[in-house]
Design an enzyme around this catalytic site. Sequence first.
Site, mmCIF file in Angstrom:
data_model
loop_
_atom_site.group_PDB
_atom_site.id
_atom_site.type_symbol
_atom_site.label_atom_id
_atom_site.label_comp_id
_atom_site.label_asym_id
_atom_site.label_seq_id
_atom_site.Cartn_x
_atom_site.Cartn_y
_atom_site.Cartn_z
ATOM 1 N N HIS A 142 3.517 -5.019 -13.424
ATOM 2 C CA HIS A 142 4.691 -5.891 -13.526
ATOM 3 C C HIS A 142 5.439 -5.896 -12.192
ATOM 4 O O HIS A 142 5.632 -4.843 -11.573
ATOM 5 C CB HIS A 142 5.635 -5.389 -14.620
ATOM 6 C CG HIS A 142 5.120 -5.627 -16.001
ATOM 7 N ND1 HIS A 142 5.190 -6.866 -16.612
ATOM 8 C CD2 HIS A 142 4.518 -4.795 -16.885
ATOM 9 C CE1 HIS A 142 4.648 -6.780 -17.814
ATOM 10 N NE2 HIS A 142 4.243 -5.538 -18.014
ATOM 11 N N THR A 194 -3.092 6.918 -8.207
ATOM 12 C CA THR A 194 -2.347 5.789 -7.645
ATOM 13 C C THR A 194 -2.958 5.279 -6.344
ATOM 14 O O THR A 194 -2.585 4.207 -5.876
ATOM 15 C CB THR A 194 -0.888 6.194 -7.375
ATOM 16 O OG1 THR A 194 -0.867 7.268 -6.415
ATOM 17 C CG2 THR A 194 -0.207 6.655 -8.660
ATOM 18 N N LYS A 195 -3.865 6.077 -5.754
ATOM 19 C CA LYS A 195 -4.523 5.702 -4.496
ATOM 20 C C LYS A 195 -6.031 5.870 -4.645
ATOM 21 O O LYS A 195 -6.501 6.649 -5.466
ATOM 22 C CB LYS A 195 -4.012 6.576 -3.344
ATOM 23 C CG LYS A 195 -2.531 6.414 -3.053
ATOM 24 C CD LYS A 195 -2.108 7.320 -1.894
ATOM 25 C CE LYS A 195 -0.619 7.165 -1.600
ATOM 26 N NZ LYS A 195 -0.187 8.052 -0.484
ATOM 27 N N ARG A 209 -4.215 14.003 -6.075
ATOM 28 C CA ARG A 209 -4.484 14.316 -4.668
ATOM 29 C C ARG A 209 -5.883 14.905 -4.560
ATOM 30 O O ARG A 209 -6.386 15.533 -5.489
ATOM 31 C CB ARG A 209 -3.456 15.302 -4.125
ATOM 32 C CG ARG A 209 -3.531 16.672 -4.759
ATOM 33 C CD ARG A 209 -2.344 17.549 -4.408
ATOM 34 N NE ARG A 209 -2.519 18.923 -4.879
ATOM 35 C CZ ARG A 209 -2.383 19.321 -6.129
ATOM 36 N NH1 ARG A 209 -2.083 18.435 -7.070
ATOM 37 N NH2 ARG A 209 -2.567 20.584 -6.473
#
Length: 219
Positions: A142, A194-195, A209
């Site tokens: 969003h 997230t990465k 991580r």
Amino acid sequence: MPLLSSAFLTRQEMRVERKLELMRGHIARLRGARVGQRFGIGRGMRLLYAFCFTAGDDVTLGDYSYLHCLSQRGVRIGSHSSIDRNLWLHCGGTPADHAHGYVEIGDDSYIGCNAVLGAGGGICIGSHVRIGQCVNIHAENHRFSDATRLISEQGVSYEGVVIDDDVWIGSKATILDGVTIGRGAVVGAGAVVTKSVPPYGIVVGVPARVIGLRGAKAA
């Protein structure tokens, strides 16, 4: 004797249930699904927009799953792959807007029970992938940058998620939009990714991580 009798009855029940799965799979074929041999559907499973669904041989969709397949590219599952019970999958399409969104899964891959796949931006899962229970994959976001407007009025962005071959994703992990998980990587249970993750990387934590690389690939 009671134990042997119980085991016999269990085997018979499993045979009957498998026949019912194959019968439901045949009905899906009549509804427009393009599926291979020995395609099965579990009890209470809902396959919406079956004409957007394709599967190879020996594919089974688990009990009480929900697949909303409406999109131009649809949902494609390779041979010898299986989906455990209670999957929720949505390509994000509507009759007026279905150009985006899709799910592609390779051969010999497995998705555990209670998984959630929000595939508005597309989810591509390779072959020989193992995905644990209660894993969430969200290929959409969003928009919310304008604080003067409601979030619901700002629309949705799509980047997509890619999970390469030979990946293991642990139970209750969350994979967010825009992430690519490289070949051979491992995502620890409960991680929030997230990465992007490098090939053969091992990631844990919130946010996830890299804590190492698998085996000889670390050299």
